[in-house]
Design a protein around this motif. Structure first.
Motif, PDB file in Angstrom:
ATOM      1  N   GLU A  50       0.836  -1.213   0.000  1.00  0.00           N
ATOM      2  CA  GLU A  50       0.000   0.000   0.000  1.00  0.00           C
ATOM      3  C   GLU A  50       0.870   1.263   0.000  1.00  0.00           C
ATOM      4  O   GLU A  50       0.549   2.254  -0.677  1.00  0.00           O
ATOM      5  CB  GLU A  50      -0.913  -0.005   1.221  1.00  0.00           C
TER       6      GLU A  50
ATOM      7  N   LEU B 215       2.250   1.893  -3.423  1.00  0.00           N
ATOM      8  CA  LEU B 215       1.230   2.380  -4.358  1.00  0.00           C
ATOM      9  C   LEU B 215       0.952   3.869  -4.215  1.00  0.00           C
ATOM     10  O   LEU B 215       0.270   4.461  -5.061  1.00  0.00           O
ATOM     11  CB  LEU B 215      -0.065   1.587  -4.179  1.00  0.00           C
TER      12      LEU B 215
ATOM     13  N   VAL C 202       4.210  -5.559  -5.365  1.00  0.00           N
ATOM     14  CA  VAL C 202       2.781  -5.294  -5.193  1.00  0.00           C
ATOM     15  C   VAL C 202       1.958  -6.460  -5.723  1.00  0.00           C
ATOM     16  O   VAL C 202       0.985  -6.897  -5.087  1.00  0.00           O
ATOM     17  CB  VAL C 202       2.380  -3.985  -5.899  1.00  0.00           C
TER      18      VAL C 202
ATOM     19  N   TRP D  83       0.071  -7.476  -2.511  1.00  0.00           N
ATOM     20  CA  TRP D  83      -1.150  -6.705  -2.289  1.00  0.00           C
ATOM     21  C   TRP D  83      -2.321  -7.676  -2.228  1.00  0.00           C
ATOM     22  O   TRP D  83      -2.535  -8.459  -3.155  1.00  0.00           O
ATOM     23  CB  TRP D  83      -1.358  -5.677  -3.405  1.00  0.00           C
TER      24      TRP D  83
ATOM     25  N   GLU E 266      -6.038  -8.590  -2.399  1.00  0.00           N
ATOM     26  CA  GLU E 266      -7.328  -8.105  -2.887  1.00  0.00           C
ATOM     27  C   GLU E 266      -8.443  -8.313  -1.873  1.00  0.00           C
ATOM     28  O   GLU E 266      -9.443  -7.592  -1.875  1.00  0.00           O
ATOM     29  CB  GLU E 266      -7.682  -8.797  -4.211  1.00  0.00           C
TER      30      GLU E 266
ATOM     31  N   MET F 144      -5.970  -6.278 -11.271  1.00  0.00           N
ATOM     32  CA  MET F 144      -4.941  -5.242 -11.154  1.00  0.00           C
ATOM     33  C   MET F 144      -3.905  -5.359 -12.266  1.00  0.00           C
ATOM     34  O   MET F 144      -2.827  -4.767 -12.188  1.00  0.00           O
ATOM     35  CB  MET F 144      -4.265  -5.283  -9.782  1.00  0.00           C
TER      36      MET F 144
ATOM     37  N   TYR G   9      -9.493  -2.072  -7.802  1.00  0.00           N
ATOM     38  CA  TYR G   9      -8.538  -2.912  -8.532  1.00  0.00           C
ATOM     39  C   TYR G   9      -7.938  -2.136  -9.701  1.00  0.00           C
ATOM     40  O   TYR G   9      -6.746  -2.216  -9.973  1.00  0.00           O
ATOM     41  CB  TYR G   9      -9.223  -4.173  -9.053  1.00  0.00           C
TER      42      TYR G   9
ATOM     43  N   VAL H  71      -5.185   0.267  -8.667  1.00  0.00           N
ATOM     44  CA  VAL H  71      -3.900  -0.408  -8.483  1.00  0.00           C
ATOM     45  C   VAL H  71      -3.300  -0.745  -9.843  1.00  0.00           C
ATOM     46  O   VAL H  71      -2.108  -0.553 -10.088  1.00  0.00           O
ATOM     47  CB  VAL H  71      -4.083  -1.693  -7.645  1.00  0.00           C
TER      48      VAL H  71
ATOM     49  N   LYS I  38      -1.332   1.896 -11.625  1.00  0.00           N
ATOM     50  CA  LYS I  38       0.031   2.081 -11.126  1.00  0.00           C
ATOM     51  C   LYS I  38       0.953   0.966 -11.620  1.00  0.00           C
ATOM     52  O   LYS I  38       2.123   1.207 -11.935  1.00  0.00           O
ATOM     53  CB  LYS I  38       0.025   2.101  -9.593  1.00  0.00           C
TER      54      LYS I  38
END
Length: 290
Positions: A16, A19, A32, A36, A38, A76, A103, A106, A109
């Protein structure tokens, strides 16, 4: 929302933080994707949203060629990023469709090279044009959906996505639950080789009836075929919050659209009904490399 372990929660918090940056390095993008969670904000089982493990995405990219690509239910963007990084021929254009704005945020990015469209695959905007390839790891099973595909009438969400993709692209590569595929290879002993012998030659794939596939073929003209030898079972325990048995399937949408244009001849009907011809055995290079 799933309860994370302390290790998972710590890694998710670090993801996080990453991001929040304007630009991410390649190493940060991989971190990530792998960490990361979900499920930290959403109940994934309701939407069937489980992101592809990175290693599986990289193996998946082996079946992706050059040209324009559309990623349906992109999450993502794990599949899209793998295709960008591993496609030596070059992706000329990449469009990612994702209904969940979290989603997609993210994904923007992780894969800024793509054009992201936040929206439902059942209500795509006009003017997307023709794509060389459609890719997807769609939700599996009888997931609630806003509408239906143009032709497929079954319950399997993944088959509706494939039907939609057949109007957009010339080819398709998809991750499906094994019971929706017309073959079994992944997670089988020795890659399925001992269980598949026809005319004295094993081809590594166990052909088996699949009601979803039979219905897909009958209603859309789409035939799902095996990949080059990727055993997704190597990644079964690397999904977040689930451990599905899956297969990577390939399909030629140009041929499917030709079938829809009119009834097949007797010769074409025999070809459609014929099992895949045996191919020479090959070592599981991709699983070994992973």
């Amino acid at each position: 929302m799933a309860k994370l372990t302390k290790v998972q929660a710590k890694a998710h918090t670090e993801a996080e933080k990453i991001l929040t940056k304007d630009r991410l390095s390649d190493d940060e993008r991989e971190f990530v994707i792998e960490h990361w969670q979900e499920s930290a904000r959403h109940i994934n089982s309701i939407a069937g949203a489980f992101f592809t493990p990175w290693g599986l995405a990289c193996d998946f990219a082996v079946e992706v060629g050059p040209g324009r690509i559309i990623d349906l239910c992109a999450g993502m963007g794990t599949l899209s990023l793998a295709c960008l990084w591993h496609n030596i021929h070059g992706v000329t254009d990449l469009v990612c469709i994702e209904a969940n704005p979290d989603y997609a945020a993210v994904g923007m990015k992780l894969v800024p090279e793509a054009r992201w469209i936040v929206g439902d695959v059942f209500a795509l905007p006009p003017g997307l044009g023709r794509f060389d390839l459609a890719i997807s790891n769609p939700p599996f099973g009888a997931i609630k959906r806003a509408a239906s595909a143009p032709r497929f009438t079954g319950k399997q969400f993944e088959m509706h996505v494939i039907d939609i993709a057949s109007d957009l692209a010339d080819r398709g590569v998809f991750i499906l639950p094994q019971n929706s595929a017309p073959f079994r290879y992944s997670n089988c002993p020795n890659g399925g080789w001992p269980t598949t012998v026809r005319d004295g030659i094993g081809n590594g794939y166990l052909h088996c009836p699949s009601d979803p596939h039979d219905k897909l073929l009958a209603q859309t003209g789409i035939i799902l075929e095996p990949n080059c030898g990727i055993d997704t079972g190597h990644y079964r325990d690397l999904w977040h919050g689930t451990s599905p048995v899956t297969e990577i399937v390939l399909t030629d949408f140009i041929e499917a659209r030709a079938r829809r244009a009119g009834p097949p001849t007797v010769a074409e009907a025999e070809i459609i009904a014929r099992p895949t011809e045996p191919v020479a055995a090959q070592p599981d290079l991709f699983g070994a490399a992973a």
